[in-house]
Design a protein around this motif. Structure first.
Motif, PDB file in Angstrom:
ATOM      1  N   UNK A 140       0.811  -1.222   0.000  1.00 12.15           N
ATOM      2  CA  UNK A 140       0.000   0.000   0.000  1.00 12.15           C
ATOM      3  C   UNK A 140       0.841   1.268   0.000  1.00 12.15           C
ATOM      4  N   UNK A 141       2.053   1.195   0.541  1.00 10.27           N
ATOM      5  CA  UNK A 141       2.860   2.397   0.728  1.00 10.27           C
ATOM      6  C   UNK A 141       3.587   2.821  -0.554  1.00 10.27           C
ATOM      7  N   UNK A 142       3.814   1.884  -1.476  1.00  8.48           N
ATOM      8  CA  UNK A 142       4.553   2.190  -2.704  1.00  8.48           C
ATOM      9  C   UNK A 142       3.690   1.888  -3.925  1.00  8.48           C
ATOM     10  N   UNK A 143       3.968   2.542  -5.062  1.00  7.98           N
ATOM     11  CA  UNK A 143       3.211   2.267  -6.290  1.00  7.98           C
ATOM     12  C   UNK A 143       3.285   0.791  -6.665  1.00  7.98           C
ATOM     13  N   UNK A 144       2.153   0.229  -7.050  1.00  2.00           N
ATOM     14  CA  UNK A 144       2.048  -1.216  -7.264  1.00  2.00           C
ATOM     15  C   UNK A 144       3.012  -1.721  -8.335  1.00  2.00           C
ATOM     16  N   UNK A 145       3.081  -1.033  -9.470  1.00  2.00           N
ATOM     17  CA  UNK A 145       3.948  -1.518 -10.541  1.00  2.00           C
ATOM     18  C   UNK A 145       5.401  -1.568 -10.092  1.00  2.00           C
ATOM     19  N   UNK A 146       5.824  -0.567  -9.330  1.00  2.00           N
ATOM     20  CA  UNK A 146       7.198  -0.538  -8.844  1.00  2.00           C
ATOM     21  C   UNK A 146       7.460  -1.721  -7.905  1.00  2.00           C
ATOM     22  N   UNK A 147       6.489  -2.029  -7.050  1.00  2.00           N
ATOM     23  CA  UNK A 147       6.648  -3.150  -6.118  1.00  2.00           C
ATOM     24  C   UNK A 147       6.739  -4.471  -6.878  1.00  2.00           C
ATOM     25  N   UNK A 163     -15.359  -6.072   1.346  1.00  2.00           N
ATOM     26  CA  UNK A 163     -15.318  -5.729   2.764  1.00  2.00           C
ATOM     27  C   UNK A 163     -14.103  -4.885   3.148  1.00  2.00           C
ATOM     28  N   UNK A 164     -13.112  -4.813   2.282  1.00  2.00           N
ATOM     29  CA  UNK A 164     -11.864  -4.115   2.615  1.00  2.00           C
ATOM     30  C   UNK A 164     -11.758  -2.838   1.787  1.00  2.00           C
ATOM     31  N   UNK A 165     -11.529  -1.678   2.412  1.00  2.00           N
ATOM     32  CA  UNK A 165     -11.419  -0.427   1.653  1.00  2.00           C
ATOM     33  C   UNK A 165     -10.161  -0.396   0.799  1.00  2.00           C
ATOM     34  N   UNK A 166     -10.183   0.431  -0.235  1.00  2.00           N
ATOM     35  CA  UNK A 166      -9.105   0.445  -1.217  1.00  2.00           C
ATOM     36  C   UNK A 166      -7.744   0.700  -0.598  1.00  2.00           C
ATOM     37  N   UNK A 167      -7.662   1.645   0.362  1.00  2.00           N
ATOM     38  CA  UNK A 167      -6.362   2.005   0.917  1.00  2.00           C
ATOM     39  C   UNK A 167      -5.755   0.918   1.797  1.00  2.00           C
ATOM     40  N   UNK A 168      -6.550  -0.133   2.116  1.00  2.00           N
ATOM     41  CA  UNK A 168      -6.054  -1.235   2.936  1.00  2.00           C
ATOM     42  C   UNK A 168      -5.896  -2.515   2.134  1.00  2.00           C
ATOM     43  N   UNK A 169      -6.260  -2.482   0.867  1.00  2.00           N
ATOM     44  CA  UNK A 169      -6.329  -3.719   0.087  1.00  2.00           C
ATOM     45  C   UNK A 169      -4.987  -4.401  -0.070  1.00  2.00           C
ATOM     46  N   UNK A 170      -3.929  -3.631  -0.309  1.00  2.00           N
ATOM     47  CA  UNK A 170      -2.631  -4.255  -0.502  1.00  2.00           C
ATOM     48  C   UNK A 170      -2.218  -5.066   0.711  1.00  2.00           C
ATOM     49  N   UNK A 171      -2.365  -4.480   1.911  1.00  2.00           N
ATOM     50  CA  UNK A 171      -2.005  -5.199   3.141  1.00  2.00           C
ATOM     51  C   UNK A 171      -2.941  -6.376   3.390  1.00  2.00           C
ATOM     52  N   UNK A 172      -4.238  -6.191   3.131  1.00  2.00           N
ATOM     53  CA  UNK A 172      -5.193  -7.277   3.340  1.00  2.00           C
ATOM     54  C   UNK A 172      -4.913  -8.449   2.400  1.00  2.00           C
ATOM     55  N   UNK A 173      -4.635  -8.152   1.139  1.00  2.00           N
ATOM     56  CA  UNK A 173      -4.360  -9.212   0.167  1.00  2.00           C
ATOM     57  C   UNK A 173      -3.042  -9.918   0.470  1.00  2.00           C
ATOM     58  N   UNK A 174      -2.046  -9.156   0.937  1.00  2.00           N
ATOM     59  CA  UNK A 174      -0.763  -9.765   1.300  1.00  2.00           C
ATOM     60  C   UNK A 174      -0.934 -10.691   2.493  1.00  2.00           C
ATOM     61  N   UNK A 175      -1.706 -10.246   3.481  1.00  2.00           N
ATOM     62  CA  UNK A 175      -1.978 -11.089   4.651  1.00  2.00           C
ATOM     63  C   UNK A 175      -2.741 -12.345   4.233  1.00  2.00           C
TER      64      UNK A 175
END
Length: 432
Positions: free
Chosen positions: A87-94, A355-367
């Motif tokens: 969530x903290x960095x641009x997805x393509x870069x990650x 159920x998960x808001x957009x700004x939390x999705x990266x962390x939720x999906x990683x978990x």
């Protein structure tokens, strides 16, 4: 009935129409799909090559098995402590950075001077970044496909590719090792990761990070990332509905791994030939691929939602048939049927992303990704330990019964909570 009303209903039916082919009309998804297939083949080749290489260098079955196990263990650490990267960095870069890290590790593994300890450490590094990559890619799918039915089908198709790797990838990897050395085969892994990085860099759009302005803090960036990652895990696991959905997505894989982990021991128990192990190992994957293809191609989104909880409740129950110590043909049928129940994930995937808001999705999906891999490792260990005390048939049947009870309880919990929890709180996790 007015023409406007008729047109609206026709539009609704079109949106309800299932099928995977429409995914490939989206250029970004084609890039993500091809990158997934390339990197997955590289991972399969690396797993086979490393297992053979470590055994050849040490002659130790324990270290050879440990090489495979290390693909599971670091997932929990990476998925929990590094999830904030998604969530903290641009997805393509990650995504590109993760592929390049994996390519670098594979290149070092291929060097003749790399010792066994170095091979195991590099395997850990790949496993450490894998949940970050997988979680970021899952969250990126919502950007590419939206968070509706196309996302569900996209996730399903990537899972189908992963399951197909069980059927095809290990066979191709074995053939490859008859032509080149294990270290030579690892160069193929380097190429596949570089191809994946190139496809993602050139085939997907640059998007800004999901974090909000207030998430940028001065000070120790490493400590801030850990706090951000752990805060996301607390938020995801602290929400009752999301937690119940996660557990229901994790629980069947934890128990259904038992017959695969104990396939060789079961073949010995029933006195079948060595070739029978391959049939048992493949059966579950065949059932899974067939059921997901059928559900995605033939059922509407609403139908997939209706069957999700009933199917999740019964998907493990066929394993109880192992109590009768079935022969090879019946055991294969049981595993095919158990694998077919995995179509429940199409309905749950939609509920989870809703159920998960957009700004939390990266962390939720990683978990989610980290937990899925970790729980399968735990299930494998528990099945092996139980088989030291009980017959394999008893262990597998017990896994089916206990897993079925757990899944039924979780399905009832998800149904009771509905889109809101019992206190009437909003269905979304509160993101901070």
């Amino acid at each position: 009935m007015t023409s406007d009303t008729t047109g609206a209903r026709a539009g609704d039916k079109a949106r309800e129409r299932p099928g995977y082919t429409r995914l490939f009309r989206i250029a970004e998804f084609r890039a993500v799909f091809l990158a997934h297939a390339a990197s997955l083949f590289g991972v399969v080749v690396a797993e086979i090559s490393l297992t053979v290489l470590v055994y050849g260098l040490t002659g130790s079955p324990l270290l050879s098995a440990l090489t495979f196990t290390l693909g599971f263990l670091p997932y929990l650490v990476g998925g929990t402590l590094l999830s904030g990267i998604a969530d903290r960095f641009p997805a393509r870069r990650v995504l590109v950075a993760c592929d390049l890290v994996c390519a670098g590790c594979a290149a070092l593994m291929a060097l003749p001077v790399t010792p066994v300890g170095g091979l195991l450490a590099l395997r850990c590094v790949i496993a450490l970044v894998s949940p970050v990559f997988n979680g970021t890619r899952m969250a990126t799918l919502t950007d590419v496909l939206g968070d509706g039915d196309l996302f569900v089908l996209g996730r399903s198709l990537l899972r189908i590719v992963s399951q197909s790797a069980v059927l095809v990838g290990f066979g191709l990897g074995g053939v490859l090792l008859t032509v080149v050395s294990p270290r030579g085969a690892l160069t193929v892994t380097v190429v596949t990761f570089l191809c994946s990085a190139t496809l993602l860099r050139l085939g997907t759009k640059a998007r800004s990070a999901r974090q909000r302005e207030g998430d940028n803090r001065e000070g120790d960036k490493g400590a801030a990332l850990l706090r951000y990652s752990l805060a996301g895990a607390r938020q995801v696991l602290g929400h009752r509905r999301v937690r119940a959905l996660l557990l229901l997505l994790w629980m069947p894989p934890m128990f259904v791994i038992a017959p695969e982990a104990l396939a060789a021991a079961y073949v010995d128990e029933i006195g079948a030939g060595p070739a029978a192990v391959g049939f048992l190992m493949c059966s579950m994957a065949v059932g899974t691929v067939a059921s997901e293809l059928a559900a995605g191609s033939l059922l509407s989104p609403s139908a997939r939602s209706r069957i999700a909880l009933p199917l999740a409740s019964v998907t493990l129950l066929p394993l109880i048939g192992y109590a009768a110590v079935p022969g090879l043909a019946w055991a294969v049928a049981i595993l095919l049927l158990a694998g077919a129940g995995s179509a429940y994930t199409l309905g749950l995937d939609r509920w989870f992303v809703d159920a998960v808001p957009e700004e939390l999705r990266g962390r939720a999906m990683t978990l989610h990704s980290a937990g899925l891999m970790t729980i399968q490792g735990v299930g494998t260990a528990l099945a092996g330990a139980a088989a030291e005390v009980f017959d394999v048939s008893t262990v597998v049947a017990g896994a089916g019964l206990l897993g079925g009870l757990c899944c039924t309880a979780l399905a009832l919990e998800v149904r009771a909570l509905g889109p809101k929890d019992r206190d009437g709180a909003d269905r979304h996790v509160t993101a901070r």
